[in-house]
Design a protein around this motif. Sequence first.
Motif, short mmCIF file in Angstrom:
data_model
loop_
_atom_site.label_atom_id
_atom_site.label_comp_id
_atom_site.label_asym_id
_atom_site.label_seq_id
_atom_site.Cartn_x
_atom_site.Cartn_y
_atom_site.Cartn_z
N PRO A 114 33.81 37.44 23.87
CA PRO A 114 35.15 36.86 23.71
C PRO A 114 36.21 37.55 24.56
N VAL A 115 36.14 38.88 24.69
CA VAL A 115 37.11 39.60 25.52
C VAL A 115 36.97 39.16 26.98
N ALA A 116 35.73 39.06 27.46
CA ALA A 116 35.51 38.63 28.85
C ALA A 116 36.08 37.24 29.09
N ASN A 117 35.83 36.31 28.15
CA ASN A 117 36.34 34.95 28.31
C ASN A 117 37.87 34.90 28.21
N LYS A 118 38.43 35.74 27.34
CA LYS A 118 39.89 35.79 27.22
C LYS A 118 40.52 36.25 28.54
N LEU A 119 39.94 37.29 29.13
CA LEU A 119 40.46 37.79 30.40
C LEU A 119 40.33 36.74 31.50
N ARG A 120 39.22 36.00 31.51
CA ARG A 120 39.08 34.94 32.51
C ARG A 120 40.16 33.88 32.34
N GLY A 121 40.46 33.53 31.10
CA GLY A 121 41.50 32.54 30.86
C GLY A 121 42.86 33.01 31.37
N VAL A 142 43.32 35.19 33.79
CA VAL A 142 43.24 35.20 35.26
C VAL A 142 43.46 33.79 35.81
N ARG A 143 42.84 32.80 35.17
CA ARG A 143 43.02 31.41 35.63
C ARG A 143 44.47 30.98 35.52
N GLU A 144 45.14 31.37 34.43
CA GLU A 144 46.54 30.99 34.25
C GLU A 144 47.42 31.65 35.31
N ARG A 145 47.16 32.93 35.60
CA ARG A 145 47.94 33.62 36.65
C ARG A 145 47.68 32.98 38.02
N VAL A 186 36.52 49.65 39.62
CA VAL A 186 36.36 48.45 38.78
C VAL A 186 36.42 48.82 37.31
N LEU A 187 35.76 49.92 36.94
CA LEU A 187 35.76 50.35 35.54
C LEU A 187 37.17 50.73 35.09
N LYS A 188 37.89 51.43 35.94
CA LYS A 188 39.26 51.82 35.60
C LYS A 188 40.15 50.61 35.43
N ARG A 189 40.00 49.63 36.33
CA ARG A 189 40.81 48.41 36.24
C ARG A 189 40.46 47.62 34.98
N ALA A 190 39.16 47.58 34.63
CA ALA A 190 38.74 46.85 33.43
C ALA A 190 39.33 47.49 32.18
N LEU A 201 46.40 36.26 46.81
CA LEU A 201 45.97 35.62 45.57
C LEU A 201 44.47 35.76 45.37
N GLN A 202 43.70 35.47 46.41
CA GLN A 202 42.25 35.50 46.28
C GLN A 202 41.73 36.92 46.01
N ASN A 203 42.32 37.90 46.67
CA ASN A 203 41.89 39.28 46.45
C ASN A 203 42.22 39.74 45.03
N ARG A 204 43.41 39.41 44.56
CA ARG A 204 43.80 39.78 43.21
C ARG A 204 42.93 39.09 42.17
N GLU A 205 42.67 37.79 42.39
CA GLU A 205 41.84 37.04 41.46
C GLU A 205 40.42 37.63 41.40
N GLN A 206 39.87 37.99 42.55
CA GLN A 206 38.52 38.55 42.59
C GLN A 206 38.46 39.87 41.84
N ARG A 207 39.45 40.73 42.03
CA ARG A 207 39.47 42.02 41.32
C ARG A 207 39.60 41.82 39.82
N ASP A 208 40.43 40.86 39.41
CA ASP A 208 40.60 40.62 37.98
C ASP A 208 39.33 40.05 37.35
N LEU A 209 38.64 39.18 38.07
CA LEU A 209 37.40 38.62 37.55
C LEU A 209 36.31 39.68 37.44
N GLU A 210 36.33 40.66 38.35
CA GLU A 210 35.37 41.77 38.24
C GLU A 210 35.59 42.55 36.96
#
Length: 246
Positions: free
Chosen positions: A202-209, A211-214, A55-59, A132-141
Amino acid sequence: MDILSLLGIVLAFAAILGGNLLEGGALGSLFNGPAAVIVIGGTLAATILQTSWPVLKRACSQARWVFLPPYVSLEDGIGKVVDWSVKARKQGLLGLEGLADREQEPFARKGLQLLVDGAEPETLRNVLEVDLQNREQRDLESAKVFESMGGYAPTIGIIGAVMGLIQVMTNLEDPQSLGGGIATAFVATIYGVALANLLFFPVANKLRGIVRERTRYEDMMIDGLIAIAEGENPKSIELRLRGFLQ
């Protein structure tokens, strides 16, 4: 390059430094090595302690999305799906095999391959939604890692402030050493609060946005691929998918 992200960071720190200058303060007063070590080091340590290595590496990898987000265009996606539907209507689903081999997006390529293999619409939906769900979950982490840093930073800043005050109290007989302890106390608090509210949250919220668009893009892609599998008219598919633009 996301110009808004760059502009936001520049304006945030320019406001802090500019406000300090307008109040008559010196820029050097906001730079304190011990405070930076306490806040940044402590925040990173707490985050590393709670986060698994994958998770840390992906973040860390996805942090670049703040300035270089992955290209997502619903308009382009709709155009691709409509082109696929036209080709499938003329040549059959097997006519999509060449397109599947050349498709750059892994998600779309997998969907096209399932179409070529003759997967039923329900099977197609189930397989792609799992991806889709697995990718979205990893990105949100990944986004939660930065959110956690925003939660830790102010608290670590308070720890730095307390440590600075301890330094002051233990050196009351030496007036020359009081300034450093007091500076560390206040600057550590500023570092913690500023990093949390001007960077990490702000970075966390930007990443969530992003992820939602993808996710919306891939939801649209699933609907389009299922419509092709069901033999819908290309014009009907286009009108259907344009609902995702609203």
